[in-house]
Design a protein around this motif. Structure first.
Motif, mmCIF file in Angstrom:
data_model
loop_
_atom_site.group_PDB
_atom_site.id
_atom_site.type_symbol
_atom_site.label_atom_id
_atom_site.label_comp_id
_atom_site.label_asym_id
_atom_site.label_seq_id
_atom_site.Cartn_x
_atom_site.Cartn_y
_atom_site.Cartn_z
ATOM 1 N N HIS A 304 0.734 -1.235 0.072
ATOM 2 C CA HIS A 304 0.052 0.071 -0.024
ATOM 3 C C HIS A 304 0.686 1.338 -0.191
ATOM 4 O O HIS A 304 0.322 2.418 0.081
ATOM 5 N N ALA A 305 2.225 1.046 -0.183
ATOM 6 C CA ALA A 305 3.176 2.230 -0.164
ATOM 7 C C ALA A 305 2.917 3.115 1.158
ATOM 8 O O ALA A 305 2.800 4.354 0.995
ATOM 9 N N ILE A 306 2.940 2.675 2.168
ATOM 10 C CA ILE A 306 2.900 3.198 3.392
ATOM 11 C C ILE A 306 3.913 3.027 4.345
ATOM 12 O O ILE A 306 4.792 1.952 4.266
ATOM 13 N N THR A 307 4.218 3.876 5.413
ATOM 14 C CA THR A 307 5.242 3.422 6.142
ATOM 15 C C THR A 307 4.880 3.168 7.576
ATOM 16 O O THR A 307 5.983 3.010 8.349
ATOM 17 N N SER A 308 3.713 3.155 7.938
ATOM 18 C CA SER A 308 3.269 2.660 9.302
ATOM 19 C C SER A 308 1.810 1.890 9.053
ATOM 20 O O SER A 308 1.199 2.280 8.379
ATOM 21 N N LEU A 318 -7.531 0.307 19.240
ATOM 22 C CA LEU A 318 -6.092 0.638 19.036
ATOM 23 C C LEU A 318 -5.049 0.429 19.963
ATOM 24 O O LEU A 318 -5.365 0.824 21.301
ATOM 25 N N VAL A 319 -4.161 -0.537 19.742
ATOM 26 C CA VAL A 319 -3.213 -0.974 21.004
ATOM 27 C C VAL A 319 -1.986 -0.664 20.532
ATOM 28 O O VAL A 319 -1.003 -0.869 21.576
ATOM 29 N N GLY A 320 -1.650 -0.071 19.327
ATOM 30 C CA GLY A 320 -0.163 0.125 19.064
ATOM 31 C C GLY A 320 -0.037 0.627 17.639
ATOM 32 O O GLY A 320 -1.037 0.701 16.916
ATOM 33 N N VAL A 321 1.200 0.742 17.137
ATOM 34 C CA VAL A 321 1.669 1.248 15.816
ATOM 35 C C VAL A 321 2.860 0.528 15.343
ATOM 36 O O VAL A 321 3.770 0.435 16.521
ATOM 37 N N VAL A 322 3.180 0.206 14.371
ATOM 38 C CA VAL A 322 4.253 -0.697 13.787
ATOM 39 C C VAL A 322 4.764 0.691 12.673
ATOM 40 O O VAL A 322 4.094 0.728 11.641
ATOM 41 N N HIS A 323 6.024 1.140 12.902
ATOM 42 C CA HIS A 323 6.654 1.742 11.844
ATOM 43 C C HIS A 323 7.849 1.153 11.046
ATOM 44 O O HIS A 323 8.472 -0.015 11.341
ATOM 45 N N ILE A 324 7.732 1.584 9.779
ATOM 46 C CA ILE A 324 8.942 0.814 8.926
ATOM 47 C C ILE A 324 10.435 0.696 9.432
ATOM 48 O O ILE A 324 11.162 -0.354 9.553
ATOM 49 N N GLY A 325 10.630 1.878 10.370
ATOM 50 C CA GLY A 325 11.927 1.942 11.131
ATOM 51 C C GLY A 325 12.157 0.795 12.133
ATOM 52 O O GLY A 325 13.120 0.244 12.446
#
Length: 333
Positions: A304-308, A318-325
């Motif tokens: 989807h060409a997104i970074t998170s 919502l319990v979290g977020v994961v980033h490409i980094g």
């Protein structure tokens, strides 16, 4: 002082290339002949190993020993418990590592390696099953063995027909053939392989879950739908994810706003100062479960060409977020 085996004539590039190709052809031909010879003894060897309650103990001397170590490692990493015992050390106490519930896989091209043959009567008295991997089909090792895997070759690739080359290649291939047949018979899966390789790339991809790398609690950028633009930007800047989730009163994500959205709005000339999060967000943001593989999150980002990606629980909260980094630091990508 010059090296004892220093070249006595100028290097001949054509000769080196000819010998290199000839070596590969000789060894490839030997492998084809060995493949054609595989039959009942190979099938029985696989069955015996499958039925072994203990471990496969691999022995080999010299170059066969080096190959034996690799075979033991390959078996162990593909679901067949195995280890290597040096035959010379076995004569001085290490034979105690071998028990009656184990199976011995012995490698010797000639079948007459004295360090191995001296052990055979003792192992026979212990009742240890013996599979021989040898080219000496009438050798001492072959006579003691319960099963013989024929690794005979017509000649070594060495021009002197002395250095173990073709013979060790066939031993290595026979070991790989056993390992592949065994892992298939055991129903060995990529997940099983990963558990034996937690430090490798495959292990990280198959064992690392989103919950292991995601940001939680106060690290997750979130704002209510009514948040003004200034509040939205402060939250994005403070959390360093390059995005902020827009969540309803229950804590469910209803949208997301990213750095990319901000850039596109500015390029379009929009006046953002009076707008609220609900006016700026993308509705129905991409989400993933915490127990999903981190590799799945990476695939979603790429697709989807997104970074998170936002992480939600079974109730959609919502319990979290994961980033490409985060995925890069965990070496998932």
């Amino acid at each position: 002082m010059p090296h004892a085996f220093a070249p006595t004539s100028p290097f001949d590039a054509e000769q080196a290339l000819r010998l290199g190709r000839e070596t590969v052809h000789i060894e490839a031909e030997a492998l084809q002949h060995m493949a054609a010879r595989l039959g009942d003894s190979f099938v029985q060897a696989v069955q015996r190993i499958l039925a072994t309650p203990g471990r496969v103990v691999v022995m080999g001397m010299g170059k066969s020993g080096h190959v034996g170590r690799k075979i033991a490692a390959t078996l162990a990493s593909t679901g067949t418990p195995s280890f290597f015992v040096h035959p010379a050390e076995a004569s001085h106490g290490d034979l105690g590592m071998v028990t009656g519930v184990d199976l011995l896989l012995a490698l010797s091209n000639s079948g007459e390696s004295s360090e191995i043959t001296v052990l055979l009567p003792m192992l026979k008295r212990q009742g240890v099953p013996l599979i021989a991997m040898t080219g000496g089909l009438q050798s001492t090792l072959a006579r003691y063995a319960d099963l013989v895997l024929d690794c005979s070759v017509q000649r070594e690739a060495c021009p002197l027909n002395l250095a173990p080359t073709t013979s060790t290649t066939t031993q290595l291939a026979m070991g790989d053939a056993l390992a592949v047949a065994l892992l298939d018979a055991r129903g060995f899966r990529p997940e099983d392989f990963a558990r034996s390789h937690p430090g490798g790339a495959l292990g990280r991809k198959l064992l690392t879950h989103v919950r292991d790398v995601m940001r939680t609690g106060d690290q997750v950028p979130r704002v209510p739908p009514q948040a003004d633009f200034s509040t939205l930007m402060r939250e994005m800047s403070a959390k360093g994810v390059g995005a902020a989730a827009v969540v309803d009163e229950a804590g469910r994500p209803v949208g997301i706003f990213t750095d990319g959205d901000l850039r596109r709005r500015i390029e379009a000339g929009a006046d953002l100062r009076g707008m609220r999060a609900q006016d700026l967000m993308h509705a129905q943001p991409r989400t993933i479960a915490a127990d999903a593989l981190a590799a799945d999150a990476a695939q979603a980002m790429e697709r989807h060409a997104i970074t998170s990606v936002l992480v939600t629980d079974a109730q959609g909260l919502l319990v979290g977020v994961v980033h490409i980094g985060d995925l890069m630091r965990a070496k998932v990508i």
